[in-house]
Design a protein around this motif. Structure first.
Motif, PDB file in Angstrom:
ATOM      1  N   HIS A 170      -5.753   9.896   4.999  1.00  6.37           N
ATOM      2  CA  HIS A 170      -6.411   8.678   4.502  1.00  6.37           C
ATOM      3  C   HIS A 170      -7.934   8.817   4.603  1.00  6.37           C
ATOM      4  O   HIS A 170      -8.674   8.460   3.674  1.00  6.37           O
ATOM      5  CB  HIS A 170      -5.931   7.480   5.313  1.00  6.37           C
ATOM      6  CG  HIS A 170      -6.336   6.157   4.749  1.00  6.37           C
ATOM      7  ND1 HIS A 170      -5.649   4.995   4.998  1.00  6.37           N
ATOM      8  CD2 HIS A 170      -7.383   5.789   3.952  1.00  6.37           C
ATOM      9  CE1 HIS A 170      -6.233   3.987   4.386  1.00  6.37           C
ATOM     10  NE2 HIS A 170      -7.295   4.450   3.752  1.00  6.37           N
ATOM     11  N   THR A 228       0.835  -1.197   0.000  1.00  5.85           N
ATOM     12  CA  THR A 228       0.000   0.000   0.000  1.00  5.85           C
ATOM     13  C   THR A 228       0.872   1.250   0.000  1.00  5.85           C
ATOM     14  O   THR A 228       2.070   1.201   0.332  1.00  5.85           O
ATOM     15  CB  THR A 228      -0.907   0.026   1.241  1.00  5.85           C
ATOM     16  OG1 THR A 228      -0.073   0.092   2.416  1.00  5.85           O
ATOM     17  CG2 THR A 228      -1.773  -1.214   1.302  1.00  5.85           C
ATOM     18  N   SER A 229       0.273   2.373  -0.367  1.00  8.35           N
ATOM     19  CA  SER A 229       1.011   3.644  -0.375  1.00  8.35           C
ATOM     20  C   SER A 229       1.499   4.004   1.026  1.00  8.35           C
ATOM     21  O   SER A 229       2.560   4.611   1.186  1.00  8.35           O
ATOM     22  CB  SER A 229       0.123   4.760  -0.929  1.00  8.35           C
ATOM     23  OG  SER A 229      -1.061   4.914  -0.144  1.00  8.35           O
ATOM     24  N   HIS A 230       0.734   3.591   2.038  1.00 10.08           N
ATOM     25  CA  HIS A 230       1.144   3.891   3.412  1.00 10.08           C
ATOM     26  C   HIS A 230       2.405   3.120   3.770  1.00 10.08           C
ATOM     27  O   HIS A 230       3.329   3.673   4.371  1.00 10.08           O
ATOM     28  CB  HIS A 230       0.018   3.536   4.387  1.00 10.08           C
ATOM     29  CG  HIS A 230       0.339   3.846   5.814  1.00 10.08           C
ATOM     30  ND1 HIS A 230       0.084   5.082   6.374  1.00 10.08           N
ATOM     31  CD2 HIS A 230       0.912   3.100   6.796  1.00 10.08           C
ATOM     32  CE1 HIS A 230       0.474   5.082   7.634  1.00 10.08           C
ATOM     33  NE2 HIS A 230       0.986   3.882   7.917  1.00 10.08           N
ATOM     34  N   VAL A 238       4.639   1.999   1.695  1.00  8.44           N
ATOM     35  CA  VAL A 238       5.730   2.562   0.893  1.00  8.44           C
ATOM     36  C   VAL A 238       6.304   3.795   1.590  1.00  8.44           C
ATOM     37  O   VAL A 238       7.521   3.941   1.734  1.00  8.44           O
ATOM     38  CB  VAL A 238       5.240   2.913  -0.525  1.00  8.44           C
ATOM     39  CG1 VAL A 238       6.279   3.752  -1.264  1.00  8.44           C
ATOM     40  CG2 VAL A 238       4.931   1.647  -1.314  1.00  8.44           C
ATOM     41  N   THR A 246       9.409   3.941  -5.010  1.00  5.74           N
ATOM     42  CA  THR A 246       7.952   3.825  -5.050  1.00  5.74           C
ATOM     43  C   THR A 246       7.569   2.347  -5.158  1.00  5.74           C
ATOM     44  O   THR A 246       8.422   1.467  -5.342  1.00  5.74           O
ATOM     45  CB  THR A 246       7.374   4.583  -6.251  1.00  5.74           C
ATOM     46  OG1 THR A 246       7.828   3.954  -7.470  1.00  5.74           O
ATOM     47  CG2 THR A 246       7.819   6.042  -6.252  1.00  5.74           C
ATOM     48  N   SER A 247       6.270   2.103  -5.070  1.00  5.94           N
ATOM     49  CA  SER A 247       5.792   0.717  -5.187  1.00  5.94           C
ATOM     50  C   SER A 247       6.067   0.151  -6.567  1.00  5.94           C
ATOM     51  O   SER A 247       6.206  -1.063  -6.738  1.00  5.94           O
ATOM     52  CB  SER A 247       4.294   0.663  -4.882  1.00  5.94           C
ATOM     53  OG  SER A 247       3.571   1.518  -5.762  1.00  5.94           O
TER      54      SER A 247
END
Length: 497
Positions: A239, A153-155, A157, A183-184
């Protein structure tokens, strides 16, 4: 790592119900520690042997169900009498994320099912109200089956990149932008190692292993940003705002609200944001020791960004500000008026508020906060200016140096950096009215706020002294007047020189 897969050995499981089979399918992790050759004495003489110490991590599954499910009371699948240590440990982790308005110095009440009564009944409801993905972010984990190789998830990352920046000891002002190239999209389960780039390798390892991420985070300094609870609450608020935007734009379908979680609508977003603000206040009020300057700055930033997010969204704004008089953000922000670096951003937010209208008492609190911040900034600037003038006088005037009249850090009027001693800005205020009819207090900002008339005269005297030609520093300020510049014969000698 699955040892059977490493050895290409196949095993067949015998017996067991569905739950036990599911347990066997979960990944087994183990590491070998400190292999040692030992010797012991037996009846036949010395016998050598190798001792391998294996550190084992056995996955445990804890089920927390809705009232109508067979897991209506939380259960751990470890097979031990309930409640077991795994369930109690997990409940403690959840409580630290969910509870937002209790004194952490007070003990929680553990019920017979292994979780605090303060979380409410049932425990499932507390998680559903918060939303599982938001709870997972707070627990630094991903939602999904542990064997699924979905992208991070972006969190997570951002969390991994923050740990990398902390290890690199990056300064605060560039921390959030450090290694933005990680980045992911760069993460590949089958290519963890990045040649000639140790930071990218560490980043991939953190995303690939929850154990490594947890262990490394536990070894960071308490002051490192990844451990900053105010930063985490700011991230949670962002979020929530993002999920609310998705709901408002119809990008969330009804199927996105699993089981009893319900929609991420206006009521949910407003309640969740108020809980974030309450948690910020709790962390300030019940801190074991006074917050450090970076912590105070982080707390103020979280509040300002939450307020900005609400003001930028009309529905949230109308729900939280005009009709309520609960001190949303303001009651907590007024404890942080020394964080003057945010005063311009707050003023910008209030400009938008003034065009829409808000609770009169709430607006008055915010305007008073702005006034106190500006007074604090002027007071600090006056103190720094006085210190610089005193230091310049000490360096340029031997007479002042001997007399010791120039005391750094304080002007002749005694003005100091008394952050909480400044006025509230309520005196001499003018009254304005927005288009919605709400009356705002618009404080005046006198040029010499917080400085006495005697201090102002002293400042002007210092200014004249500074404009004199070089070499005449003995005439700077009160103590450095001509009458105190030595005997007539000394003055004559100086003129001769």
């Amino acid at each position: 790592m699955d040892p059977s897969k490493e050895l290409n050995t196949r095993y067949e499981a015998h017996g067991g119900d569905d739950d036990s089979m599911e347990e066997e399918e979960e990944e087994y992790e183990a590491t070998i520690q400190s292999p040692t050759k030992l010797r012991m004495l037996d009846s036949e003489g010395n016998l050598d042997f190798y001792a391998f110490q294996i550190h084992e991590v056995v996955p445990r599954s804890v089920r927390i169900g809705s009232p109508k499910s067979k897991y209506s009371e939380p259960q751990c699948q470890c097979g031990r009498p309930q409640p077991c240590k795994h369930l109690i440990w997990l409940s403690d982790c959840i409580a630290r994320q969910v509870l937002h308005d209790y004194d952490p110095r007070e003990p929680l009440t553990l019920n017979e099912h292994g979780y605090p009564e303060e979380l409410g009944q049932p425990l499932f409801r507390s998680i559903a109200d918060m939303r599982l993905d938001i709870l997972a972010n707070g627990l630094h984990c991903d939602v999904g089956h542990p064997l699924s190789r979905t992208g991070p998830t972006s969190h997570r990352v951002a969390d991994a990149r923050g740990i990398v920046a902390s290890v690199a000891d990056i300064e605060e002002h560039v921390f959030d932008s450090y290694r933005s190239d990680l980045t992911s999209a760069d993460f590949d389960w089958d290519s963890i190692v990045h040649r000639k780039d140790a930071e990218a390798t560490l980043f991939s390892m953190l995303l690939a292993s929850h154990r490594l991420s947890t262990w490394l985070r536990s070894n960071l300094r308490p002051s490192d940003p990844p451990l900053d609870q105010f930063r985490q609450l700011e991230s949670r608020a962002q979020h929530i705002l993002s999920d609310f935007d998705g709901f408002a734009n119809a990008s969330f379908s009804s199927t996105d609200s699993d089981m009893s979680e319900g929609p991420r609508d206006l009521e949910w977003a407003a309640t969740s944001l108020k809980r974030c603000v309450n948690q910020v206040r709790t962390l300030i009020v019940y801190a074991e020791s006074p917050l450090s300057p970076p912590e105070r700055s982080s707390a103020a930033r979280a509040l300002v960004r939450i307020l900005r997010g609400v003001v930028d969204r009309k529905d949230l704004y109308n729900h939280l500000l005009p009709s309520q008089d609960e001190g949303f953000v303001a009651d907590t922000l007024e404890m942080l008026v020394d964080q003057t670096q945010y005063v311009d951003e707050i003023q910008d937010v209030m400009t938008a508020v003034g065009s829409r209208g808000a609770s009169a008492s709430w607006a008055a609190k915010m305007e008073a906060i702005i006034a106190r911040m500006r007074n604090s900034r002027r007071s600090a600037a006056t103190t720094r200016s006085s210190a610089r003038r005193a230091e310049k006088a000490r360096v340029s005037s031997p007479v002042l140096e001997r007399s010791g009249h120039a005391d750094s850090g304080q002007s002749s009027s005694g003005v100091g950096l008394g952050i909480f001693g400044v006025g509230s800005g309520s005196g001499g205020a003018t009254v304005g009215t927005t288009r919605s009819g709400v009356r705002f207090m618009e404080p005046e900002t006198p040029e010499t706020a917080g400085v006495s008339s005697r201090g102002s005269r002293s400042g002007r005297s210092g200014g004249r002294g500074e404009r004199r030609p070089a070499g005449e520093g003995a005439s700077i300020g009160g103590a450095g007047s001509k009458r105190s510049a030595g005997t007539p014969s000394e003055r004559g000698a100086k003129r001769a020189r």
